[in-house]
Design a protein around this motif. Sequence first.
Motif, mmCIF file in Angstrom:
data_model
loop_
_atom_site.group_PDB
_atom_site.id
_atom_site.type_symbol
_atom_site.label_atom_id
_atom_site.label_comp_id
_atom_site.label_asym_id
_atom_site.label_seq_id
_atom_site.Cartn_x
_atom_site.Cartn_y
_atom_site.Cartn_z
ATOM 1 N N GLU A 32 -13.411 63.850 3.954
ATOM 2 C CA GLU A 32 -12.756 64.237 2.699
ATOM 3 C C GLU A 32 -13.071 65.974 2.826
ATOM 4 O OE1 GLU A 32 -10.625 63.103 0.752
ATOM 5 O OE2 GLU A 32 -10.963 60.986 1.473
ATOM 6 N N ASN A 36 -10.264 68.880 3.143
ATOM 7 C CA ASN A 36 -9.997 70.073 2.063
ATOM 8 C C ASN A 36 -10.315 71.231 2.692
ATOM 9 O OD1 ASN A 36 -9.739 68.110 -0.056
ATOM 10 N ND2 ASN A 36 -11.742 68.279 -0.925
ATOM 11 N N LYS A 82 -2.380 70.347 -4.949
ATOM 12 C CA LYS A 82 -1.379 70.063 -3.730
ATOM 13 C C LYS A 82 0.030 69.259 -4.086
ATOM 14 C CE LYS A 82 -5.680 69.939 -1.233
ATOM 15 N NZ LYS A 82 -6.604 69.186 -0.527
ATOM 16 N N GLY A 96 -4.711 66.000 1.682
ATOM 17 C CA GLY A 96 -5.179 65.362 0.350
ATOM 18 C C GLY A 96 -4.053 65.139 -0.897
ATOM 19 N N ALA A 101 -11.169 62.755 -4.113
ATOM 20 C CA ALA A 101 -12.366 63.107 -3.399
ATOM 21 C C ALA A 101 -13.537 63.526 -4.232
ATOM 22 C CB ALA A 101 -11.835 63.650 -2.130
HETATM 23 MG MG MG Z 1 -8.928 66.028 -0.713
#
Ligand code: MG
Length: 626
Positions: A32, A36, A82, A96, A101
């Motif tokens: 994760e 990111n 996002k 993501g 997360a």
């Molecule tokens: Mg993420």
Amino acid sequence: MSKGIIQLLPEVVANQIAAGEVIQRPASVVKELLENSIDAGADKIRLNIKDAGKTLIQIIDNGSGMNDSDAKACFLRHATSKITSADDLFSISTKGFRGEALASIASIAHVQLKTKMEENEMGTEVEMEGGKVIASQACQSSKGTQISVKNLFYNVPARRKFLKSDSIENRHILDEFIRVALIHPEISLVLTLNDKEEYHLTKGNFKQRIIALFGKNYNDKLVPVEETTDIVHIQGFILKPEYSKKTRGEQFFFANKRFIKHAYLHHAISDSFADLIPDNSFPSYFIEILVNPANIDVNIHPTKTEIKFLDEKSIYAILKATIKKSLNQYSVAPTLDFNRETSFDTPLKKGEPIKIPEIKINREYNPFSKPSVSGNDSSVWEKSSLSGYKKSENKGAQPWEKLYDSEVSKTSSDYTNSIFEKDAKQESVFSNEENNHTPSFFKQIKLQYILSENSKGLILIDQKRAHERVLFEHFLNELAKQDKKPQIQQLLFPETIELNSIENTLIEAMLPDLLNLGFDISLFGKNTYVINGIPSEFQQVNPKVILEELLEDYQFQKDKSKLNPHEILAKNLAKNMAIKYGQELQKEEMQTLYEQLFLCSAPLLSPSGYPTILQLSYSDLEKRFQ
Ligand code: MG
Ligand code: ADP
């Protein structure tokens, strides 16, 4: 009135439950955080791990960073920069998008975040515990983000207890790291385990990244793969078949820059290797495909490595053809002009059938004939007994006939469809340079190898394996023909063969193919078959022995799904019919074998996946004499 019993879960508890899905072990945190940082546009990432991530997972990136309010908001559930609407789901290009997360991680670990955007003077420092902000302040920092995840699962003892040994957890971390690193060679990445630098990957291309991760010797093992169509772009590398592993090797498949597992598409790849590698080994590959995000079903959990494509069948077909093409292109067989490949240069229209690239090899190339010879002159080529065509005008052909114990059938109209036969277009697959290069010598060595040459140097051909390859492709072609009338050689003394019940069911399944090849076999009584005739090509063979061996091998290989029934049949027939070691060969026989081998679509390996040819180039020779 009784009181309702339904209540909303506190945010922290909800996050912990979500964490159970997203974060199973330290490696999930690694994944994760890496994702990111990549989404934030970093091109330098450092990952520090202590005690297999149980004590510390720290990531430092030079990405966009966050401003003061985002630095706190990023830990909220469903906090994401996002996507802003459900429509965005159909055009996701980031890794993501669910905003789960960081909230999950913060609910089950001590988390420190330090982040700064380029345009801001000061950065922000946030400290989280049990999903709550316990401290935040402005700080000095360079552009980018640094996140430290400490004491993972400190408040979920059940989870912590289930963590495995450090070496196993480290293995999982390395797996995640490698998956991300492989598909992002444009990012430089450093990984330390307990302060020891495990990887220091500088920016490069895909191939350089593979080599950096798996070793220098991969340089010579990789074969490039590439194809572009309207629905998919495929690129990457496969490992030459001879480097296939006994254990599942390096099998990396990426879709839109994301590592995925996809049994169906994996099959497309492994199937392309099927007749090139031994039955119990696995091909290695590093394949990336790019498709329009709108053609991926996003309704699949983001941390799972599964994915659904809308047009899987087409992607399967294109992928398989592309891999096959690459397998056939890499080669020590310099006499073949592999560049004659058709490509997907015509863009596809919606609804149009997908054009599969085929390997175009001119099996009709006649090394004896002048280019002016008309391709339809059927007297030039004739079917030899077993495996193809020989030149009938060559009066010295007896040795060749001996090789195959043949009687030349001069009116073989049944074979007019054979792809071994020449068609009207007499295009040479040999480049001009090679065209002029007919080997000047053939020498049999140890009654096992054939020493000869091509324009690049010396070559050694394994006589048995080479012949197996020739026969294998011949039988496959024969089996692929529908509605052809096989040439049957009726036996003077029909043989009966008794089968056990397993063999009995096998032969029932194989019967149509066997008949198609020219075996005249019928049921005689319970579990007993009578062989009345065999393919006319198989003259001096004991039909009973052939059939028994076939059944035995078939039974053994049936469960291994890599080969289809035709391939198994062709492979076993080839194995049983091929010339053996210890058999003396005349020059013409060696020459014909040489020529036929290089007319095969995969001349370099036997049907079982062993090398047929060794090459010693003249430049190598010179080096060795220095
Ligand atoms: Mg993420
Ligand atoms: P998602 O990645 O699904 O959006 P996350 O919980 O992983 O959700 O992250 C939440 C948000 O935090 C991201 O959308 C992004 O805006 C921000 N963020 C997380 N990590 C970074 C980072 N390394 N650099 C910049 N922003 C980040």
